[in-house]
Motif scaffolding. Structure first.
Motif, short mmCIF file in Angstrom:
data_model
loop_
_atom_site.label_atom_id
_atom_site.label_comp_id
_atom_site.label_asym_id
_atom_site.label_seq_id
_atom_site.Cartn_x
_atom_site.Cartn_y
_atom_site.Cartn_z
N LEU A 54 62.82 -70.58 -4.39
CA LEU A 54 62.86 -70.54 -2.92
C LEU A 54 61.59 -70.01 -2.25
O LEU A 54 61.23 -70.49 -1.17
N ASP A 106 64.52 -63.25 3.69
CA ASP A 106 64.86 -61.83 3.60
C ASP A 106 65.81 -61.64 2.42
O ASP A 106 66.74 -62.44 2.24
N PHE A 110 71.88 -63.89 2.69
CA PHE A 110 72.28 -64.90 1.71
C PHE A 110 71.33 -64.94 0.50
O PHE A 110 71.04 -66.01 0.00
N THR A 134 63.19 -63.98 7.75
CA THR A 134 64.25 -64.89 7.29
C THR A 134 64.09 -66.30 7.87
O THR A 134 63.73 -66.46 9.04
N ALA A 136 66.35 -68.10 8.68
CA ALA A 136 67.38 -68.30 9.71
C ALA A 136 66.77 -68.21 11.11
O ALA A 136 67.22 -68.90 12.03
N VAL A 186 72.89 -72.58 10.39
CA VAL A 186 73.57 -72.76 9.11
C VAL A 186 72.53 -72.80 7.99
O VAL A 186 71.61 -73.64 8.01
N MET A 188 71.89 -73.24 3.79
CA MET A 188 72.53 -73.99 2.70
C MET A 188 73.46 -75.04 3.29
O MET A 188 74.56 -75.27 2.80
N VAL A 214 65.65 -78.14 10.37
CA VAL A 214 64.26 -77.77 10.08
C VAL A 214 64.12 -77.68 8.57
O VAL A 214 64.68 -76.78 7.94
N GLU A 215 63.40 -78.64 8.03
CA GLU A 215 63.27 -78.79 6.59
C GLU A 215 61.96 -78.13 6.15
O GLU A 215 60.92 -78.34 6.77
N ARG A 216 62.03 -77.33 5.06
CA ARG A 216 60.83 -76.68 4.50
C ARG A 216 59.99 -75.99 5.56
O ARG A 216 58.76 -76.13 5.61
N ALA A 217 60.65 -75.21 6.38
CA ALA A 217 59.97 -74.51 7.49
C ALA A 217 58.78 -73.71 6.98
O ALA A 217 58.88 -73.02 5.96
N PRO A 244 65.26 -77.15 0.91
CA PRO A 244 65.86 -76.21 1.85
C PRO A 244 65.63 -76.63 3.31
O PRO A 244 64.55 -77.04 3.69
N VAL A 246 67.25 -75.52 7.45
CA VAL A 246 68.22 -74.80 8.27
C VAL A 246 68.72 -75.73 9.36
O VAL A 246 67.97 -76.55 9.89
N1 SAH Z 1 67.28 -65.22 1.94
C1 SAH Z 1 66.93 -66.50 2.51
C2 SAH Z 1 68.09 -67.46 2.52
C3 SAH Z 1 68.58 -67.83 1.14
S1 SAH Z 1 69.84 -69.05 1.15
C4 SAH Z 1 66.35 -66.28 3.91
O1 SAH Z 1 66.49 -65.18 4.48
O2 SAH Z 1 65.72 -67.19 4.43
C5 SAH Z 1 68.92 -70.53 0.92
C6 SAH Z 1 68.84 -71.30 2.22
O3 SAH Z 1 67.86 -70.73 3.08
C7 SAH Z 1 68.42 -72.73 2.08
O4 SAH Z 1 69.51 -73.55 1.70
C8 SAH Z 1 67.97 -73.03 3.48
O5 SAH Z 1 69.07 -73.23 4.34
C9 SAH Z 1 67.31 -71.74 3.88
N2 SAH Z 1 65.85 -71.74 3.71
C10 SAH Z 1 65.12 -70.91 2.95
N3 SAH Z 1 63.81 -71.17 3.08
C11 SAH Z 1 63.70 -72.20 3.95
C12 SAH Z 1 62.60 -72.93 4.51
N4 SAH Z 1 61.34 -72.66 4.21
N5 SAH Z 1 62.89 -73.92 5.38
C13 SAH Z 1 64.15 -74.21 5.72
N6 SAH Z 1 65.22 -73.56 5.22
C14 SAH Z 1 65.00 -72.57 4.35
#
Ligand code: SAH
Length: 265
Positions: A54, A106, A110, A134, A136, A186, A188, A214-217, A244, A246
């Protein structure tokens, strides 16, 4: 304090450190410049960095090969168990290592950071927590979407999309979320997008409410895909959205249209 007192204190704390310590570190969403200064320093100073996928390649590639351990997918695509990771953290700390457990975003959002912290405490291992940015909140922000807004949203809820909303025992109360009238983020949430948008519709949410994925932020290949509660499943399918990502649900997601022309990265 005399000079020699100061030396004694320094020696004593050196000795305490030689017991090894685990840092539960958040990496932020993937852009190495969104690592905190403390995360960067601890990664550079660590003997070992345990990570999964991640944190993203742009950050993982900055860690020398010799000191990184991937506890995400193992050869054969099988996931390393949480029990293995917990045990490995304890083992490394007990052998006197400075350990960084690097987690996306963070560590306590999650990220199972809470479970690792509890395990370390139970086993008498010193640890510290280094919060991270995060996804999120960073995900929406990078897409030009304010999580809260004076006119549109007085609250933001961060939930997992991993659970099946059609199951009775689902821990996420979509009816209650719809009733907040605030922003819903949301995590995951790619796989079950059809199920929870449907659950929100059934809870009375207007189908016209804007939704953004937002994909691969923050990564070089970041992408934003937009629709409404009604249309987003079809759009995501067509655009082949993959984790990943959001999901941001709420009127704030529509604010993006007002700023995107001038939003520079
Ligand atoms: N601890 C992480 C979340 C872990 S759960 C945090 O605080 O960001 C894993 C989820 O986080 C993924 O399924 C996705 O929804 C989100 N995520 C993590 N990195 C991301 C990114 N760069 N872009 C978009 N979503 C991301």
């Amino acid at each position: 304090m005399t000079d020699s007192d100061a030396e004694t204190t320094a020696e004593a704390s050196d000795e305490a450190d030689s017991n090894g310590v685990v840092h539960l570190v958040g990496s932020g969403p993937g852009d190495p410049e969104l690592l905190t200064l403390k995360a960067r320093r601890l990664i550079d100073e660590a003997d070992v960095v345990l990570h999964d996928k991640l944190p993203g390649p742009e950050i993982i590639e900055t860690i020398p090969d010799g000191k990184r351990e991937d506890v995400g997918k193992r050869a054969g695509g099988e996931r390393t168990s949480q029990a293995y990771t917990n045990e490995r953290l304890v083992e490394l700390a007990r052998s006197g290592k400075q350990v960084v457990r690097l987690k996306g975003g963070d560590p306590f959002v999650f990220g199972r950071g809470g479970e690792e912290a509890a395990y370390l405490a139970e086993h008498g291992v010193d640890f510290r927590v280094v919060p991270g940015v995060t996804s999120a909140l960073a995900g929406p922000a990078l897409a030009g979407i304010p999580a809260t807004h004076r006119e549109h949203a007085s609250s933001v809820s961060v939930v997992t999309g991993h659970e099946d909303p059609t199951k009775d025992e689902s821990a996420v109360d979509w009816d209650a979320l719809a009733a907040t009238q605030g922003t819903i983020v949301v995590l995951m949430g790619v796989g079950k997008l059809p199920e929870y948008t449907q659950a929100l519709r059934e809870a009375g949410m207007d189908g016209e409410v804007p939704v953004a994925l937002v994909e691969r932020a923050s990564r070089p290949d970041e992408r934003v895909v937009a629709g409404t509660v009604e249309t987003i499943t079809r759009v995501a399918d067509r655009e082949n959205v993959e984790p990943p990502a959001v999901t941001v649900i709420g009127d704030v997601a529509g604010e993006r249209d007002r700023v995107r022309e001038f939003l520079r990265r």
